[in-house]
Write an enzyme that holds these catalytic residues in place. Structure first.
Site, PDB file in Angstrom:
ATOM      1  N   GLU A 198       0.834  -1.200   0.000  1.00 32.44           N
ATOM      2  CA  GLU A 198       0.000   0.000   0.000  1.00 32.44           C
ATOM      3  C   GLU A 198       0.862   1.241   0.000  1.00 32.44           C
ATOM      4  OE1 GLU A 198      -2.156   3.487   1.543  1.00 32.44           O
ATOM      5  OE2 GLU A 198      -0.431   2.519   2.455  1.00 32.44           O
ATOM      6  N   GLU A 199       1.938   1.242   0.798  1.00 29.84           N
ATOM      7  CA  GLU A 199       2.732   2.463   0.999  1.00 29.84           C
ATOM      8  C   GLU A 199       3.453   2.912  -0.263  1.00 29.84           C
ATOM      9  OE1 GLU A 199       2.307   4.293   3.352  1.00 29.84           O
ATOM     10  OE2 GLU A 199       1.793   3.134   5.138  1.00 29.84           O
TER      11      GLU A 199
END
Lengths: 340, 337
Positions: free
Chosen positions: A201-202
C-alpha cells in the site's frame, strides 16, 4: 483492544514487499473458525462464515506493509546507503536507531555534528543520498556479512503507552487497522465476512486491486490510519482531524473521491449508534481505496481511519479510544452494506 | 566496560539535573578511592593518596537535553534547548520528562502529506513541542517550567566494538577515568583527585569551581571529540573510531604534558592520534587552566560520531586506550617522585 497483540504486530518488520513476518503474525492471531489464502501478490485473504451468507460481499481491507528504507549499496567503509520506501517523514529518522535487513542488525543514522555546521546547514535537512546507516562494520566485507542491498530497514523503537490512553509505536500505520480486522473476525458474525490484509500500500502499487478483482465485492471498507495535525500553532482546516475526535471518515482524499451515499451512511450510522466520528478538513493522503475503487469496473469504497500524529515517522501517536470508535463504525457499516 | 558505560549512559544528567548520574558515578568511584565527596555545585570528587605532585583527573557528568518552558492546550509542553542541541534530529524523538515525576513524551513529527516544504527544514527553536498525552492542567502540574528533558534512546551495541547511546558525551570520559582508577590499584602512583564535573555543556562552571578548591599541580581532562563519519571528512574531524585516544595540542594546553603523553603512548604501544586545535579546546580544560594561580592541563579525547545526538557512537577500544594512557602517565609521575 489487546495492546499486547498490537505491540506484537508493530514489532514485525514489514516494509513494502517484505510483509512476511506481519502476515505470519496475523495468521497466528486469527480465530480458528476463519480460513485464509494467500494470493499471488502476498495479500492475505481471510474468510469467516456467519449465521447467514448476507446479500453482498463487502471487502474489508487493512494493509500489512509499513514505510521504511531499502539498502541500495554498501560503501567501501562499511556503511549502508539507502533509499525511501513510501512517503517517509525525512526528519523522522535522523539521529535515530534502525534495524537493518533480514537479521535486524542494529544501526544508526547519524549526521555531521551540530558544532561543525556552517550557515544554512543548521536549518536544512541533508538529502537522503548523502546519509548512511552505520551498523558498526569496519569494511564492506564486514557489512556484507550482515546485510545485502535490497533488504529493508525499519525504525527501531517499540510500542509505548503514555498519558491518558495514548499509544506510540512505529508501524501503527496500518497494524492498528490489521488488529481491528482481527478483532472483528473474532466476533460472533450474522453474515459471512471477508477481510483482506494487503501488501504494497505504501508504495502506491496497490496490490489490494488484485484482491478486489479476485473477490469481486459489492462494496469495500478500508480500515486505515490518517494524519492528524492537531498541534499547537496549526489552525483551522490545517489540523485535518484530531486525536480523541473519533473515527475519521473522509469524503475525499488525494487518492479517492468517495461515494457521497456511503459517506452519508457512515454519518447516519455513527449518529444512530453514538459512535464519535469526524471527517478530514483537508484533502490529504490516500490509501488502498484508490486501488479498490477502480477494480473490476468500479467498486464503491469507503475509508474509516484512526487519527494519528507523526504518521510515517518512527514515533506514530494515536489514542486508544479512537481505535475503538473505528472498530464500532466499521462493524456497523459492514452490517449495513452487506444487506444493502 | 560495556555494561558500566551503558549503566552510566542510562542515568539522567541533563545540565543542572546531574543528581542521578552523579550518584551512580560516585557508587562506581567509591571502591577505587580513599574518599568520595560531593561539592556545593553537585560535582563528585574522589581522592586517592600517592607519591609526588597532585594530579587532577576530570570528565564531565552532564549531557545535553531540553528544558520545559511552558504548556499548551492539548497537553503539549513547550521546550527549549539545554546545551547545544541539533534541531534537525528532534522530530519523532522520544524523551523522558523529569518533572514532579518522570514520564514519557515524544516530539511530534508533522506528516509529510501536509508539510512537504517543512520536511526540508530543522524544527525551529521556537516550535519545540513535547506530546505528553495529558491534559494541559496535568502537563503543567507534572512538568513545571524548568523541568529537564532527556532523550530516551536506549544504549545498543553496534557490532563487536562499537556502541551507540545518548550521553556518551561525556559518560565515556567518566568510564575512562573509572577504568584508569582500576588500573592504578596496587600500583605506586601520584596522588590523584578524580573530578566528575557538572555543567560543562553550559560553559564549565562545575569544573571551574571544583578545581579552585583543589589547586592541583596538573590536570588531565577527558572528553569526547569529533570522529570521521559519513559526511564528516578528516579535515573537520581528526579522530577515527578504533584509532585510539586523541592527545590534544592547543595553545591553552600544556605542550610539555601533551608531548609526554604521546611519548608514553608510543613507548607503551597504546593507539593514539594527535588532535590539533588553534585556540581554546572547548572543554573543561579551558576553565581549569585559569583557576587559582593556574593549572597546566592536558586533554585526552575519545573519538565520537554524531556528537550531541541521541545516537552518539564510539569504539570501546578507544575508551580503554584512554584509560591506559592516563594510568601510564600517573604511574610514571609517582615513580619519579
Amino acid at each position: 483492544m489487546n495492546l499486547q497483540e498490537l505491540e506484537q504486530l508493530c514489532a514485525c518488520a514489514g516494509v513494502s514487499g517484505c510483509e512476511n513476518a506481519v502476515r505470519e503474525a496475523i495468521i497466528a492471531l486469527l480465530p480458528k473458525e476463519a480460513t485464509h489464502t494467500i494470493d499471488p501478490l502476498g495479500n492475505l485473504i481471510v474468510r469467516k462464515t456467519g449465521t447467514a451468507a448476507g446479500k453482498n460481499t463487502v471487502m474489508l481491507c487493512a494493509h500489512m506493509d509499513e514505510v521504511g528504507l531499502i539498502v541500495t549499496e554498501i560503501t567501501e567503509e562499511g556503511y549502508l546507503s539507502f533509499a525511501h520506501v513510501g512517503g517517509i517523514e525525512r526528519r523522522g529518522y535522523l539521529g535515530k536507531q534502525v534495524l537493518a535487513g533480514k537479521r535486524q542488525v542494529p544501526g544508526v543514522i547519524g549526521l555531521k555534528p551540530v558544532h561543525l555546521l556552517e550557515g544554512d546547514e543548521k536549518e536544512n535537512i541533508p538529502p537522503e543520498d548523502s546519509l548512511r546507516i552505520d551498523v558498526g562494520a569496519e569494511s564492506r566485507e564486514a557489512a556484507a556479512a550482515l546485510v545485502q542491498p535490497g533488504e529493508r530497514v525499519v525504525f527501531a523503537p517499540g510500542l509505548t503507552c503514555f498519558g491518558d490512553g495514548y499509544i506510540k509505536a512505529r508501524a501503527l500505520d496500518d497494524r492498528i487497522g490489521c488488529l481491528i480486522l482481527i478483532e472483528l473476525l473474532r466476533q460472533a458474525l450474522p453474515y459471512d465476512m471477508t477481510a483482506v490484509f494487503s501488501t504494497n500500500e505504501e508504495t502506491g502499487a496497490g496490490a489490494a486491486q488484485a484482491a478486489a478483482f479476485a473477490l469481486a465485492p459489492a462494496y469495500a471498507i478500508v480500515v486505515e490510519t490518517t494524519t492528524a495535525a492537531d498541534l499547537p500553532g496549526v489552525e483551522g482546516t490545517q489540523r485535518v482531524c484530531s486525536l480523541g475526535g473519533g473515527a475519521v471518515v473522509p469524503f475525499m482524499d488525494r487518492g479517492t473521491v468517495y461515494p457521497w451515499d456511503l459517506y452519508e451512511t457512515a454519518q447516519t450510522l455513527a449518529a444512530a449508534h453514538g459512535i464519535p466520528m469526524q471527517t478530514k478538513t483537508k484533502i490529504a493522503g490516500g490509501n488502498d481505496a484508490r486501488s479498490i475503487t477502480t477494480a473490476r469496473g468500479g467498486i464503491p469504497t469507503i475509508t474509516v481511519s484512526v487519527p494519528c500524529r507523526g504518521l510515517h515517522s518512527p514515533a506514530v501517536v494515536m489514542q486508544q479510544k479512537d481505535a475503538e470508535a473505528v472498530l464500532q463504525l466499521v462493524r456497523a457499516l459492514w452490517g449495513e452494506l452487506t444487506q444493502k | 566496560m560495556r555494561q558500566m558505560l551503558f549503566d552510566l549512559c542510562g542515568a539522567t544528567g541533563v545540565t543542572g539535573l546531574e543528581r542521578e548520574a552523579a550518584r551512580l558515578a560516585a557508587e562506581y568511584l567509591a571502591p577505587l578511592c580513599d574518599a568520595v565527596r560531593v561539592d556545593p555545585l553537585g560535582s563528585v570528587l574522589g581522592s586517592k593518596a600517592g607519591e609526588g605532585a597532585h594530579i587532577l583527573l576530570e570528565a564531565h557528568l552532564d549531557q545535553i537535553g531540553l528544558v520545559v518552558t511552558g504548556a499548551e492546550d492539548g497537553g503539549f509542553l513547550r521546550a527549549a534547548p539545554c546545551g547545544g542541541v541539533d534541531r534537525r534530529l528532534l522530530c519523532g524523538q522520544e524523551v523522558t520528562v523529569h518533572g514532579t515525576e518522570d514520564f514519557f513524551g515524544v516530539i511530534p513529527a508533522s506528516a509529510p502529506h501536509l508539510a512537504e516544504k517543512d520536511s526540508e527544514k530543522a524544527l525551529p527553536a521556537t516550535a519545540l513541542l513535547i506530546d505528553t498525552g495529558l491534559t494541559r492542567a496535568e502537563a503543567e502540574r507534572k512538568a513545571p517550567a524548568g523541568s529537564r528533558v532527556r532523550f530516551r534512546t536506549p544504549p545498543v551495541a553496534l557490532g563487536e566494538h562499537r556502541v551507540t547511546a545518548p550521553a556518551l558525551d561525556d559518560r565515556a570520559g567518566i568510564c575512562a577515568l573509572l577504568r584508569c582508577m582500576e588500573l592504578l590499584q596496587g600500583q605506586r602512583h601520584a596522588p590523584v583527585t578524580v573530578l566528575f564535573a557538572v555543567q560543562e555543556e553550559t560553559g564549565g562552571a562545575g569544573a571551574q569551581a571544583a578545581a579552585y578548591g583543589l589547586q592541583p599541580a596538573q590536570a588531565l581532562v577527558v572528553d569526547v571529540s569529533f570522529a570521521q563519519a559519513p559526511g564528516v571528512p578528516a579535515t573537520l574531524a581528526q579522530g577515527k573510531l578504533g584509532g585510539g585516544v586523541m592527545v590534544g595540542f592547543a595553545p591553552v594546553l600544556d605542550q610539555g604534558m601533551s608531548e609526554r603523553l604521546c611519548a608514553l603512548a608510543e613507548q607503551s604501544d597504546i593507539a593514539f592520534t594527535r588532535e590539533i586545535m588553534g585556540g581554546r579546546s572547548y572543554t573543561d580544560a579551558d576553565k581549569i587552566q585559569t583557576t587559582g594561580s593556574g593549572v597546566p592541563c592536558a586533554l585526552l579525547s575519545i573519538p565520537l560520531r554524531n556528537m550531541h545526538s541521541a545516537v552518539e557512537t564510539l569504539d570501546l577500544r578507544d575508551v580503554e586506550a584512554t584509560a591506559q594512557l592516563l594510568a601510564a602517565y600517573i604511574i610514571e609521575k609517582g615513580a619519579a617522585a
